[in-house]
Design a protein around this motif. Structure first.
Motif, short mmCIF file in Angstrom:
data_model
loop_
_atom_site.label_atom_id
_atom_site.label_comp_id
_atom_site.label_asym_id
_atom_site.label_seq_id
_atom_site.Cartn_x
_atom_site.Cartn_y
_atom_site.Cartn_z
N VAL A 411 0.87 -1.19 0.00
CA VAL A 411 0.00 0.00 0.00
C VAL A 411 0.90 1.23 0.00
N VAL A 412 0.61 2.18 -0.90
CA VAL A 412 1.36 3.44 -0.96
C VAL A 412 0.40 4.58 -0.67
N ARG A 413 0.75 5.40 0.31
CA ARG A 413 -0.03 6.61 0.63
C ARG A 413 0.84 7.81 0.27
N TYR A 414 0.42 8.53 -0.75
CA TYR A 414 1.21 9.65 -1.25
C TYR A 414 0.93 10.91 -0.45
N ALA A 415 1.90 11.82 -0.45
CA ALA A 415 1.77 13.07 0.30
C ALA A 415 0.60 13.90 -0.18
N ASN A 416 0.22 13.77 -1.47
CA ASN A 416 -0.90 14.55 -1.99
C ASN A 416 -2.26 13.92 -1.69
N GLY A 417 -2.28 12.84 -0.93
CA GLY A 417 -3.54 12.23 -0.54
C GLY A 417 -3.95 11.03 -1.37
N ASN A 418 -3.27 10.76 -2.48
CA ASN A 418 -3.58 9.59 -3.30
C ASN A 418 -3.15 8.31 -2.58
N VAL A 419 -3.83 7.21 -2.90
CA VAL A 419 -3.51 5.92 -2.28
C VAL A 419 -3.51 4.83 -3.36
N PHE A 420 -2.47 3.99 -3.36
CA PHE A 420 -2.44 2.82 -4.23
C PHE A 420 -2.34 1.57 -3.37
N GLU A 421 -3.13 0.57 -3.74
CA GLU A 421 -3.07 -0.72 -3.06
C GLU A 421 -3.07 -1.82 -4.10
N GLY A 422 -2.05 -2.66 -4.08
CA GLY A 422 -1.97 -3.70 -5.07
C GLY A 422 -0.69 -4.49 -4.96
#
Length: 554
Positions: A411-422
């Motif tokens: 899971v990646v939580r970016y500083a701009n608020g975006n989130v990736f999970e995979g």
């Protein structure tokens, strides 16, 4: 045939979370709307904090100072603790802030030429690559340079402390050796009541008047007539850096958001004020840096807990001796921000090691020179197993590593608020994954080489949904778009590089177009059948039928 005039609505393409493209500015929160009751003037940091203004800001949720305007302007406080506008009230403020720092850094021409006394380390290490074309490198030459700068600064602080000790030996020695002023550490780790950044800042505003009153009372009781008090609210950018790098995302460990500094005219005054504060039951931790200087600098740091009325917020009190404090100055503060990076050498590691001294085992913690941090499992010096990696820009990855690369679920939580999970394969997003865009928008589907590739579903923040093929991050192949609003209801067609080129466009009123689409995604050539059964077969311009004139010119 009113449907002929409809404009085809094109949905935005999916964006890879590995790309640094700027996300659209989210709509400003309701809390940002200007209220006439908020004082438009600057806060006076040397006078008692205005409880009424601070309470109003807290009631509106505007609890964070704008990074550009500074903590002095209440009208510029805001609620943006995440997303594209994190740390800033408006996009204009963010733009001006970055332009100012970019210009300040650009004049040096390269990393080698920067003046650390005049250059902001936090901004430079995060964004300096945009100026110089390459990221900051903490190589041996830079280490040596910062070591020299640090040595000069340490000597300056030590000289100032030595002079203060010579002038007031009894008071200085008492601060060093008297057990009454010894360090004090609570049995339990100090924490705020919540890990919610907005609540922490709201509590800080509520606690400031009470904190000021406690410090002012101690100064008065100590008869420290030369002492000068000031208060501040910590800016979010620095707080966020500490949060992601030092505190593993646990915002409750931020204990210096609300702060009062007392600069005493003499060491004797400082000692008396210190003694009075120690009588205050709210003081829960003491760090006496006269006894144990920090880089040569001597001062006293105390953590103080507000009453239940201020929700028990933990604040910070700083006690300085004026003669030593004067050595610090603005240049000294900027240099310190660079020099604190010196301890983040690539070999700064805490945790289990193997027979050769390499990180090995669970729970290792490594801090990198440019501000990145990793906490997790190692196998013979390589990240391997579950881990958490925090980049200096605030991006956080939590997931699986194999041989020093991201591999498996994450899971990646970016500083701009975006989130990736995979899933990841050999350091790259590969397989199935979901990306959620701050402010709206979701992609769910196949990924290849870090970009959407294969079958996927892309939902825009307006509610339009594309289901179909992707190639290298763009809609390419067969796909169907279902529109949330407007005249067009669905499009079933062929896409190339994010643009529909032909297909069947069904309108909400029942009309149907079948044919080619132009660069704007509008009907270009084909057959339009209205809801009443009437048809038009031919060319279109800007989505409208291109009708031929008759012999009479009509």
């Amino acid at each position: 045939m009113g449907a002929c005039a409809s404009w085809f609505k094109r949905t935005p393409g999916a964006v890879s979370p590995e790309e640094e493209a700027k996300e659209a500015e989210p709509p400003p929160p309701a809390q940002q709307r200007k209220r006439a009751s908020v004082d438009e003037n600057k806060f006076d940091a040397h006078a008692a904090p205005p409880a009424g203004v601070l309470a109003e800001l807290a009631s509106r949720g505007a609890v964070v100072p704008c990074e550009h305007a500074g903590a002095e302007y209440p009208a510029h406080f805001h609620a943006n603790v995440a997303g594209n506008l994190m740390c800033f009230k408006t996009l204009e403020a963010k733009t001006k802030y970055h332009a100012k720092h970019r210009a300040a850094l650009a004049k040096y021409g390269s990393w080698a030429g920067i003046d650390i006394a005049k250059t902001d380390a936090d901004w430079s290490m995060r964004y300096g690559s945009q100026v110089f074309g390459q990221p900051f490198k903490f190589d041996e030459a830079m280490k040596a340079r910062l070591a020299r700068e640090g040595d000069l600064m340490r000597r300056a602080y030590e000289d100032a402390a030595r002079r203060a000790r010579t002038r007031e030996p009894d008071d200085y020695d008492a601060l060093v050796s008297d057990k009454a002023y010894a360090a004090k550490t609570p049995r339990r780790q100090l924490r705020q009541r919540s890990d919610d950044v907005s609540l922490i800042y709201a509590d800080a505003l509520a606690a400031l008047p009470e904190l000021w009153a406690a410090c002012a009372a101690a100064v008065a009781a100590a008869d420290a007539k030369a002492a000068k008090l000031s208060w501040c609210v910590k800016k979010l950018l620095r707080a966020h850096e500490k949060l992601v790098v030092e505190y593993a995302g646990k915002a409750g460990q931020l204990l210096d958001v609300a702060r009062v500094s007392v600069v005493c005219g003499t060491v004797a005054e400082l000692r008396r004020v210190f003694g009075q504060l120690l009588k205050n039951k709210g003081v829960v931790r003491v760090k006496n840096r006269f006894a144990k200087p920090a880089g040569g600098y001597v001062d006293v740091l105390l953590n103080w807990t507000a009453s239940k009325a201020a929700r028990g917020h933990v604040c910070e009190i700083q006690l300085h001796a004026a003669s030593v404090y004067a050595t610090k100055g603005e240049g000294g503060h900027q240099s310190y921000k660079w020099l604190r990076r010196l301890v983040r050498a690539d070999d700064s590691y805490e945790g289990p090691v193997d027979a050769e001294g390499r990180p090995h085992g669970e729970g290792g913690r490594k801090l990198f020179a440019a501000g990145d941090a990793y906490v997790g499992a190692y196998v013979h010096g390589e990240k391997h197993g579950a881990g958490r990696y925090v980049s200096s820009d605030g991006t956080v990855f939590e997931g699986s590593y194999v041989k020093d690369r991201r591999h498996g679920p994450g899971v990646v939580r970016y500083a701009n608020g975006n989130v990736f999970e995979g899933s990841y394969v050999d350091g790259v997003i590969e397989g199935h994954g979901t990306k959620r865009v701050y402010g709206g928008g979701v992609y769910v589907g196949a990924w290849k080489h870090g970009k959407p590739d294969g079958r996927g579903t892309d939902t825009s923040k307006t509610g339009d949904v594309y289901v179909g093929d992707f190639r290298a991050g763009k809609k390419s192949g067969k796909g169907v778009v279902t529109y949330a609003s407007g005249d067009a209801a669905t499009l079933d067609g062929d896409f190339v590089d994010d643009r529909p080129v032909k297909g069947t466009l069904t309108y909400a009123d029942g009309a149907v177009f079948v044919g080619d689409l132009d660069e704007e995604g509008l009907p270009k050539h084909g057959v339009l059948t209205g809801a009443d059964g009437a048809t038009y077969d031919g060319r279109f311009r800007k989505g409208r039928p291109l009708l031929r004139k008759g012999a009479d010119g009509k």
